[in-house]
Design a protein around this motif. Structure first.
Motif, short mmCIF file in Angstrom:
data_model
loop_
_atom_site.label_atom_id
_atom_site.label_comp_id
_atom_site.label_asym_id
_atom_site.label_seq_id
_atom_site.Cartn_x
_atom_site.Cartn_y
_atom_site.Cartn_z
N THR A 255 16.03 -20.34 18.29
CA THR A 255 14.82 -21.06 18.41
C THR A 255 13.66 -20.00 18.13
O THR A 255 13.89 -18.79 18.78
CB THR A 255 14.76 -21.72 19.70
OG1 THR A 255 13.28 -22.42 19.60
CG2 THR A 255 14.67 -21.07 20.85
N LYS A 256 12.28 -20.17 17.98
CA LYS A 256 11.35 -19.41 17.88
C LYS A 256 10.53 -19.65 19.11
O LYS A 256 9.44 -19.18 19.25
CB LYS A 256 10.31 -19.64 16.74
CG LYS A 256 11.20 -18.82 15.42
CD LYS A 256 10.32 -18.92 14.43
CE LYS A 256 10.89 -18.10 13.02
NZ LYS A 256 10.13 -18.28 11.76
N ASN A 257 10.84 -20.86 19.79
CA ASN A 257 10.01 -21.32 21.02
C ASN A 257 10.43 -20.41 22.22
O ASN A 257 11.38 -19.67 22.14
CB ASN A 257 10.28 -22.52 21.31
CG ASN A 257 9.95 -23.79 20.49
OD1 ASN A 257 8.79 -23.58 19.85
ND2 ASN A 257 10.74 -24.66 20.40
N ARG A 258 9.32 -20.03 23.03
CA ARG A 258 9.55 -19.02 24.19
C ARG A 258 10.38 -19.66 25.34
O ARG A 258 10.17 -20.74 25.71
CB ARG A 258 8.12 -18.68 24.62
CG ARG A 258 7.96 -17.75 25.62
CD ARG A 258 6.59 -17.35 26.15
NE ARG A 258 6.89 -16.23 27.01
CZ ARG A 258 6.82 -14.81 26.85
NH1 ARG A 258 7.10 -14.58 25.40
NH2 ARG A 258 6.86 -14.04 27.82
N THR A 271 12.97 -13.21 26.51
CA THR A 271 12.85 -14.22 25.62
C THR A 271 13.42 -13.79 24.54
O THR A 271 14.40 -14.76 23.88
CB THR A 271 11.32 -14.67 25.22
OG1 THR A 271 10.90 -15.32 26.56
CG2 THR A 271 11.27 -15.59 24.22
N GLN A 275 16.28 -16.33 23.21
CA GLN A 275 16.06 -17.34 21.92
C GLN A 275 17.40 -17.58 21.13
O GLN A 275 17.28 -18.22 20.07
CB GLN A 275 14.93 -16.79 21.23
CG GLN A 275 13.62 -16.97 21.72
CD GLN A 275 12.59 -16.26 20.93
OE1 GLN A 275 12.73 -15.13 20.87
NE2 GLN A 275 11.43 -16.98 21.06
N LEU A 343 14.75 -24.77 27.11
CA LEU A 343 13.76 -23.41 27.09
C LEU A 343 13.56 -23.08 28.71
O LEU A 343 12.59 -22.33 28.96
CB LEU A 343 12.44 -23.93 26.70
CG LEU A 343 12.60 -24.38 25.18
CD1 LEU A 343 11.33 -24.58 24.46
CD2 LEU A 343 13.33 -23.01 24.13
N SER A 929 4.95 -21.61 24.83
CA SER A 929 5.78 -21.12 23.61
C SER A 929 5.13 -20.01 22.71
O SER A 929 3.95 -20.42 22.62
CB SER A 929 6.32 -22.43 22.85
OG SER A 929 4.98 -22.99 22.33
N ASP A 931 5.68 -17.45 19.18
CA ASP A 931 6.70 -16.66 18.19
C ASP A 931 6.88 -15.12 18.73
O ASP A 931 6.10 -14.56 19.26
CB ASP A 931 6.15 -16.80 16.89
CG ASP A 931 6.17 -18.02 16.17
OD1 ASP A 931 6.86 -19.09 16.72
OD2 ASP A 931 5.40 -18.21 15.38
#
Length: 958
Positions: A255-258, A271, A275, A343, A929, A931
């Motif tokens: 994922t690119k979400n934090r 993170t 990720q 997350l 969140s 990148d």
């Protein structure tokens, strides 16, 4: 094929060791060199210290990717030589910090000192090694690594090109920490780099003041790029996370979400690591990996801490469930199914070290789960004790300042007093239980000192003996030396001092608390009165009230003392320019030429007549015991103190020689684990020694069960007795001058007082030896007791300190087994032979004294038995020293404390009765969140996975 100690696979698939993965072939990107920085011995603004060891010059550099500054090691150590690795091991992709090393061909211990850090804080310490055939010898070395005064690990450079990183998390007690390389005789120690990173006190709660964590592995699951290493700045603590790539069996989830940590997170996994995750490609299978225990020289079965990090990276549709079990060796790691939160960071971990020979981890979906299990990252640590106490920090600061001022070239590296086997030359230290060692003696005579006398000597508050003679010291004697509360002898003779003796020192001399020597200082005391104590004025009015008989008595005593002093001076001569104490508190009795013809023999204990002995023993009414010297009688002094009187029998085989030997030895040895002599008798044909009374008799009585008034000794008490006895022997070998060999160590010569404290007794057969070279003692006949006598001594007629070690090993086996030194049924056999045969089967329960009813820590008992077998090795070179034995027994005591003080299971999750206080996980939420780009900075590293246990047998997995 070597063992595969850490691998990950699908269920029923072939395990794949990490050594086989391409990223371990060092095909990594190069760390580019940036701006040039001045080398420094201070942390940067983040508290980081980064050292490129062996980098020439005084200027460091900054890494372009991480922006971390690397300093030369010039400000951190003053020993060793710089080298470049061989050109054939330099590759275009190799980081700059691997090009050079510093090696240490001289000295047993060489250290780096990292200063200006916060006492009591938790630190990550990383040491980096790349041999690269820097010395052209093609012989990769093996040596020990210490953090401070505590053993860290063995550095084993098994191949010339191997790149090795060792990492530990420890609580640092002082404002500095040392990383020390110990030469164990298997090659010259060297090092490529050192990193120090501060951690919050709340992180890694398993790392405490009593135990540190040594990294075995730290893996990031999910990256597809085998060079995608995560470190600073993506990890603010600069932990290094290596990718675990197994595309054939594991599917990645990203994922690119934090994925964010919240306040008071215990591990703060970054993170960039969280990720990515992996799941089985075949959803019906499990995620599996394992590692094997790596035996250490001082811990054949180390404990392990595992931390597994989880976070859900996919927003699951309604009714979709991801829930799984984490199992260790087929048993639940956590009693309930675990569902990672979207997350949110979470982890499962153990707080109590687990002890097994192999750790099989299996993560499998629960029956309610509609999705396969996942894992994001894992950290595996072994546990090391950090209970050894370093030298008092003020003493360390003072002696370090003295070393720096005079550029002392002796073997002054690392901690001044600890470990005892590596204590600094010319220093003597005192060692008390549960308190920091103190420096009590400094002998820098003929050491080439010049300049003035350092004010730092006055900061050695425990020093009793200070010898600065025969140097080139100038200026005056500092008044501050008079403030040293324990100083008893100060030798300043043979220098170029000037001026007068400070009044404070003269006062100490006058009151008898200090012996001062200052001869051969031509410019000192040129004024005749400048080195004389100030005479105190008497109150003339007080004289009116002094009674005449008292005056006469004082006159008579004074004249007598004067005559005795004159006779003594005439007989022995005088000491030039030596100020002596004015009030001697002990009396020396000369036995004279009627005792063995040695008129120089003097004993500083009470002298009894034979009539005195009759009185205090009530005519020798009660016999306490009997030995080769004669009978031991119960007695009481005038003040009611109970004593033991050992009276030589006229038929005794031990004569005047042994009596004198024991008497002389006991007058000059003083240790809490050695029996004290109160006095002696040499009255015509009668000879006796008067000892402190040991109410609980001999250790042998307690082991055999003949001491009916007490129950069988529990294991923790036996351990304490073993440790105290070992400390007594260590003092004989290391603390005496000259050192002594006891030569008759056995269970009947270890006595116990009312508190069951152990003390070594019977020194009639003891001999002095050369402690510096540990040479043998020449003898004409063998002494000792069958079952305890060193076979090498029997063969050569030359006992050494290792002969006592052998005998102590037998005693330790007696404590473990409850059996005598020689077993008599069905046939006579040595306890050593019997124990080796039993332990070879790998079952400690067959060896341990059954009367203890299993109330002991199994690993502690194993360790004690292993110590005993090492002590009783046939060849003396293979035996440890008593100092080594004391250190090992301290660790046994710590293991037993853990057993007595808490849950008897070494790792509660293996028993199936797991509670949240022992194993727990967290699930933390965040709405933020962002990148995060992968850090392309390469960091060469290879963990030492391929070490296998060296012990053929050991504790059964529990």
């Amino acid at each position: 094929m070597p063992h595969q100690p850490f691998a990950c696979s699908m269920e029923q698939s072939t395990p794949r060791t990490m050594a086989a993965t391409p990223w371990l072939l060092l095909l990594l990107l190069c760390l580019a060199a940036g701006g040039v920085l001045q080398a420094r011995a201070q942390p940067d603004s983040k508290g980081f210290i980064s050292i490129d060891c062996g980098l020439p010059g005084l200027k460091g550099y900054a890494n372009e990717t991480t922006k971390l500054s690397y300093a030369t090691d010039a400000g951190f150590t003053d020993a060793g030589t710089n080298h470049n690795i061989s050109a054939e091991y330099v590759t275009p992709s190799m980081a700059r910090s691997w090009y050079n090393v510093r090696s240490f061909p001289d000295g047993a211990r060489n250290c780096y000192t990292l200063r200006s850090i916060e006492p009591g804080l938790k630190y990550l310490v990383r040491a980096r090694f790349k041999y690269g055939n820097y010395d052209g010898l093609d012989r990769p070395p093996v040596f020990d690594l210490y953090v401070g005064v505590n053993f860290w690990t063995v550095v084993n450079m098994t191949t010339r090109g191997l790149t090795l990183i060792e990492e530990a998390i420890v609580v640092v007690p002082d404002d500095y920490v040392q990383v020390c390389l110990i030469n164990t005789g298997a090659g010259t120690p060297f090092i490529s780099g050192i990193d120090l990173r501060p951690l919050k006190k709340t992180l890694y709660p398993q790392a405490t003041a009593a135990q540190g964590l040594v990294l075995l592995a730290r893996f990031n699951f999910g990256p597809t790029d085998e060079t995608a290493i995560v470190r600073y700045p993506d990890d603010p603590h600069d932990r290094v996370w290596f990718p675990w790539v197994d595309a054939a069996n594991l599917a990645e989830i990203t994922t690119k979400n934090r994925v964010q940590n919240v306040d008071n997170d215990l591990f703060e996994a970054p993170t960039a690591v969280m990720q990515t995750a992996v799941r089985p490609r075949n959803a019906s299978r499990n995620i599996e990996f394992y590692w094997e225990a790596e035996a250490q020289p001082n811990d054949p079965s180390p404990g392990y801490i595992a931390i597994m990090h989880f976070s859900e990276l996919q927003l699951l549709p309604d009714k979709a469930v991801r829930e799984f079990y984490v199992n260790l060796n087929g048993k639940p790691w956590y009693p309930e199914g675990y569902s990672p939160q979207y997350l949110y960071t979470g982890a499962t971990y153990n707080t109590v070290p687990s002890r097994h020979s192999r750790y099989n981890i299996s993560i499998n979906a629960t029956a309610n789960s509609t999705l396969p299990p996942i894992i994001n990252a894992v950290e595996i640590f072994s546990v090391i004790p950090t209970t050894i106490i370093a030298t008092d920090s003020k003493d360390v600061s003072a002696i370090m300042a003295i070393k720096a001022k005079y550029q002392v070239k002796k073997n002054w590296m690392g901690d001044p007093c600890v470990p005892k086997t590596m204590a600094w030359d010319s220093l003597t230290c005192s060692y008390a239980v549960a308190s920091a060692p103190r420096i009590i003696s400094v002998n820098l005579s003929s050491s080439g000192l010049s300049g003035d006398i350092s004010s730092s000597f006055a900061n050695l508050k425990a020093v009793q003996y200070l010898d600065l003679s025969k140097n080139k010291l100038m200026s005056s004697i500092p008044e501050s030396l008079s403030s040293l509360p324990s100083l008893a002898v100060l030798d300043l003779s043979g220098n170029q001092l000037n001026g007068s003796i400070p009044s404070g020192l003269l006062k100490r001399v006058q009151d008898g608390s200090l012996t001062l020597r200052y001869g051969n200082n031509p410019n000192l005391c040129t004024n005749e009165n400048s080195c004389q104590p100030t005479k105190t004025k008497r109150n003339s009015k007080r004289a009116i009230y002094i009674a005449v008989p008292v005056v006469l008595l004082v006159v008579i005593v004074s004249v007598t003392v004067l005559l005795l002093c004159l006779l003594k001076r005439k007989r022995h001569g005088s000491m030039n320019n030596s100020v002596k104490p004015q009030n001697e508190t002990t009396t020396s009795y000369a036995l004279g030429s009627d005792v063995g013809g040695d008129s120089s023999l003097r004993l500083e204990n009470r002298r009894f007549t034979y009539k005195d002995l009759e009185r205090i023993t009530n005519n020798f009414q009660l016999v306490l015991g009997r030995g080769g010297f004669g009978y031991v009688y119960d007695g009481f002094l005038e003040d009611g103190t109970q004593v033991a009187v050992k009276l030589r029998s006229h038929s005794s085989s031990q004569g005047v020689k042994e009596f004198l030997a024991e008497a002389q030895i006991l007058t000059r040895i003083h240790h809490k684990n050695l029996v004290s002599m109160i006095g002696y008798c040499k009255d015509g044909e009668y000879m006796a020694l008067v000892y402190e009374y040991m109410s609980e008799g001999t250790l042998q009585e307690h082991i055999s069960g003949n001491k009916h008034k007490r129950e069988c000794l529990p294991w923790r008490q036996r351990l304490r007795i073993a440790l105290e006895s070992a400390q007594g022997l260590e003092y004989l070998h290391k603390g005496c001058n000259p050192p002594l060999i006891h030569r008759d160590v056995k269970a009947t010569n270890i006595l116990l007082n009312s508190r069951l404290e152990a003390k070594i007794a019977d020194f009639g057969l003891s001999k002095a030896f050369n402690g510096d070279s540990d040479t043998h003692v020449s003898t004409n006949y063998i002494v000792g007791t069958p079952g305890y006598v060193d076979p090498e001594y029997q063969a050569t007629m030359q006992p050494t300190a290792k002969s006592d070690v052998y005998s102590f090993g037998v005693v330790l086996l007696e404590l473990v087994t409850g059996k005598p030194a020689i077993l008599r049924e069905p046939v006579h056999v040595s306890i050593i032979q019997w124990a080796r045969q039993q332990l070879a089967r790998g079952n400690i329960e067959d060896v341990v004294d059954a009367r203890m009813c299993g109330d002991y820590d199994v690993n502690g008992v194993w360790k004690a038995a292993d110590i005993a077998l090492k002590c009783t090795a046939q060849a003396s070179l293979q035996r440890p020293t008593m100092t080594d034995v004391v250190a090992q027994l301290h660790e046994c005591v710590e293991l037993e404390k853990g057993h007595v003080g808490g849950d008897t299971n070494s790792s509660s999750y293996t028993s199936g009765n797991v509670n949240s206080s022992t194993l727990s996980y967290g699930a933390y939420a965040t709405n933020q969140s962002a990148d995060v780009s992968q850090n392309s900075d390469a960091f060469e590293m290879q963990h030492n996975f391929n070490r296998v246990p060296t012990m053929p047998t050991g504790p059964a997995a529990r």
